[in-house]
Design a protein around this motif. Structure first.
Motif, PDB file in Angstrom:
ATOM      1  N   ASN A 125     -33.043  23.233 -19.166  1.00 49.08           N
ATOM      2  CA  ASN A 125     -32.735  22.291 -18.098  1.00 49.08           C
ATOM      3  C   ASN A 125     -33.633  21.085 -18.328  1.00 49.08           C
ATOM      4  N   ASN A 126     -33.037  19.975 -18.733  1.00 47.83           N
ATOM      5  CA  ASN A 126     -33.822  18.783 -19.082  1.00 47.83           C
ATOM      6  C   ASN A 126     -34.927  19.117 -20.086  1.00 47.83           C
ATOM      7  N   HIS A 127     -34.543  19.863 -21.117  1.00 43.67           N
ATOM      8  CA  HIS A 127     -35.416  20.227 -22.248  1.00 43.67           C
ATOM      9  C   HIS A 127     -36.468  21.291 -21.921  1.00 43.67           C
ATOM     10  N   PHE A 128     -36.384  21.947 -20.764  1.00 47.80           N
ATOM     11  CA  PHE A 128     -37.339  23.017 -20.448  1.00 47.80           C
ATOM     12  C   PHE A 128     -36.602  24.321 -20.189  1.00 47.80           C
ATOM     13  N   LYS A 129     -37.166  25.427 -20.712  1.00 51.94           N
ATOM     14  CA  LYS A 129     -36.628  26.732 -20.360  1.00 51.94           C
ATOM     15  C   LYS A 129     -37.741  27.775 -20.330  1.00 51.94           C
ATOM     16  N   ILE A 130     -37.493  28.834 -19.576  1.00 51.94           N
ATOM     17  CA  ILE A 130     -38.386  29.996 -19.544  1.00 51.94           C
ATOM     18  C   ILE A 130     -37.957  30.939 -20.656  1.00 51.94           C
ATOM     19  N   GLY A 131     -38.900  31.273 -21.541  1.00 53.86           N
ATOM     20  CA  GLY A 131     -38.578  32.140 -22.667  1.00 53.86           C
ATOM     21  C   GLY A 131     -38.940  33.597 -22.464  1.00 53.86           C
ATOM     22  N   GLY A 132     -39.866  33.872 -21.523  1.00 56.21           N
ATOM     23  CA  GLY A 132     -40.278  35.252 -21.314  1.00 56.21           C
ATOM     24  C   GLY A 132     -41.620  35.340 -20.610  1.00 56.21           C
ATOM     25  N   TYR A 133     -42.384  36.388 -20.960  1.00 53.02           N
ATOM     26  CA  TYR A 133     -43.650  36.692 -20.304  1.00 53.02           C
ATOM     27  C   TYR A 133     -44.820  36.588 -21.286  1.00 53.02           C
ATOM     28  N   LYS A 134     -46.026  36.517 -20.714  1.00 55.84           N
ATOM     29  CA  LYS A 134     -47.262  36.433 -21.520  1.00 55.84           C
ATOM     30  C   LYS A 134     -48.335  37.334 -20.920  1.00 55.84           C
TER      31      LYS A 134
END
Length: 529
Positions: free
Chosen positions: A272-281
């Motif tokens: 979304n506007n070049h940002f995304k959630i990829g997972g956890y840390k």
């Protein structure tokens, strides 16, 4: 113009057919590959013809682990990168306070000191910090990012007293029952997250500046490596203000994921506007240069067999891994020491067997500094991805020799051993720990030279091509984006970088001197030297 034709240079694809003559870019993607005379017949009269004049065009670099907002925030802090003594630290901070007109009572942050590089060969204490900044709460962060010091005002504001207990996975240091000001691992990280952030206007400016710096290193995909609640407003700013020109992939702190998942549900695994959630840390241990990485064998000359320490108990880690697998969320786990790596491997195997899911989350071992050769078969069997902080060889190789001895130190970042096993691995810089300089990292992996000139791990050197793959096509694989990024192939995004020289044709010792001339994101130039 929507069409661009690049020709007359070394065009490196990172595919089996390594070189191509020309490429045609259309609507942000690699439309066609082939001979210039053939491609020219496919375009209209408005195509932009770009003569590379012998320069090198290749896929842009992909950052497989860093802290983008942390890098931006570091631009608002006093830099102690070049400090070689306590006097240097004092001078830098005092000048920073003066030059930035910091008012009495405002927080002062400084970053980047390394006790290993100081004449005193030790950490400062709160008495020195009180002298430097008697009227302002002051925090100085170690270059590793895993520890730091607070002056008396800062300790008071954070309600840290002589009676404050150590948190799990962290230490508040005391001498004769009195606070020294030095905190490490969770004790430091948990408190640094409580500090007030700068105004959104100021932060927006440094976010833009930080993005420009990443682009100047040829990077088109960045990482936000640890999203905590404090970062929520900053990420909202990035998304809604549409200031991102590069892709940014974020990983949520698994300890506190529910609120953040709900807040950013509209960009989980989608941009979304070049940002995304990829997972956890998650974090499992500390840093080898700070002697907080969790080891199977004691550090050299350690008292009482000291081996560092873990952050999680096995059962707690297994529970979090199961959650990640069941939710089909990729898990990035910080593990430097071989004991921490062992814990991740073992608990991931157990969790995988317990889960009624075939989800392959491509679990990532972040840093994997002391990942052992005898652990690699298990890493491969579990489809785990080591992301090596290989620049440690140069920046802290001499410190690792001191901490582990030459034999063990030579086995940091066992990239060639992983390569021989057919394991996909990536490289990163953990910015703001060091600059996100991909070509310097490639140089480190190929040459493995410490600051003092020691060749550290001759057997673990890799070729320039394999090093480039680690920061392009392998990094795309780590992000589940190998179908759209990481190589020059028809249909993929036109994420490209132009270099003044070909890394495969120069003397390997000259790779770090290659210049990024231009960075291209989806066909548009976003940086030009």
């Amino acid at each position: 113009m929507s069409e661009k034709l690049y020709f007359n240079g070394d065009i490196l694809t990172m595919e089996d057919c390594l070189y191509v003559d020309s490429i045609l870019i259309k609507d942000g993607k690699i439309h066609k590959i082939g001979k210039k005379e053939d491609l020219i017949n496919l375009v209209d009269s408005n195509v932009e013809l770009i003569d590379l004049k012998g320069k090198t065009l290749m896929p842009s670099f992909i950052d497989s682990h860093s802290h983008f907002s942390g890098y931006a925030n570091s631009l608002l802090q006093a830099s102690l990168e070049n400090a070689t003594s306590f006097n240097d630290i004092s001078y830098s901070i005092e000048n920073f306070i003066k030059n930035n007109n910091i008012k009495e009572g405002e927080w002062v942050l400084a970053k980047g000191y390394d006790h290993n590089s100081l004449i005193e060969k030790k950490h400062p204490n709160k008495e020195l910090l009180d002298k430097i900044s008697p009227k302002n709460p002051l925090v100085i962060q170690h270059k590793s990012g895993h520890s730091g010091l607070f002056n008396s005002l800062a300790l008071k504001k954070l309600n840290i007293t002589n009676d404050t207990p150590n948190p799990e996975g962290g230490v508040i240091f005391k001498k004769n029952g009195e606070l020294t000001g030095y905190l490490e691992e969770n004790a430091f990280v948990n408190n640094i997250q409580k500090l007030p952030i700068s105004s959104m206007d100021d932060f927006k400016k440094v976010l833009i500046k930080a993005q420009e710096k990443y682009a100047s290193y040829g990077i088109t995909t960045m990482q936000e490596g640890m999203i905590v609640n404090l970062l929520g407003d900053i990420l909202d700013l990035l998304i809604k203000s549409k200031i991102l020109k590069l892709d940014l992939i974020g990983y949520i702190d698994l300890r506190d994921s529910n609120k953040l998942l709900e807040r950013f549900k509209y960009c989980i695994k989608r941009y979304n506007n070049h940002f995304k959630i990829g997972g956890y840390k998650l974090f499992l241990d500390g840093s080898p240069q700070g002697r907080t990485a969790w080891m199977l064998e004691p550090y050299k000359d350690a008292k009482d067999g000291y081996r560092g320490y873990p952050i999680y108990k096995d059962a707690d880690l297994e529970e979090k891994i199961e959650l990640s697998i069941n939710e089909d969320m990729q898990l990035l786990v910080h593990c430097n020491g071989d004991a921490a790596t062992n814990q991740y491997i073992n608990q991931y195997r157990i969790a995988k067997e317990k889960c009624n899911s075939n989800n392959d989350i491509r679990p990532v071992l972040i840093h994997a500094q002391l990942l052992r050769r005898d652990q690699l078969d298990n890493v491969k069997a579990l489809n785990m991805i080591p992301s090596f902080f290989v620049a440690h060889v140069y920046y802290w190789g001499d410190t690792h020799i001191k901490n582990f001895g030459i034999e063990r130190a030579s086995l940091i970042s066992v990239a060639n051993s992983a390569l021989k096993k057919g394991i996909k691995f990536t490289f990163h810089q953990d910015a703001p720990v060091i600059e996100p300089n991909m070509l310097e990292t490639v140089w480190c992996a190929v040459n493995r030279i410490t600051k003092s000139g020691v060749i550290l791990g001759e057997d673990e050197k890799i070729s320039p091509l394999d090093a480039l793959k680690a920061v392009t096509i392998n990094a795309a694989y780590q992000y589940f984006e190998e179908d759209i990024k990481g190589s020059i192939k028809e249909g993929k995004l036109a994420d490209l970088v132009i270099l003044d020289k070909n890394p495969l044709k120069v003397d390997p010792l000259e790779i770090s001197n290659i210049s990024v001339l231009e960075t291209i994101k989806e066909g548009a130039t976003i940086f030009k030297k």
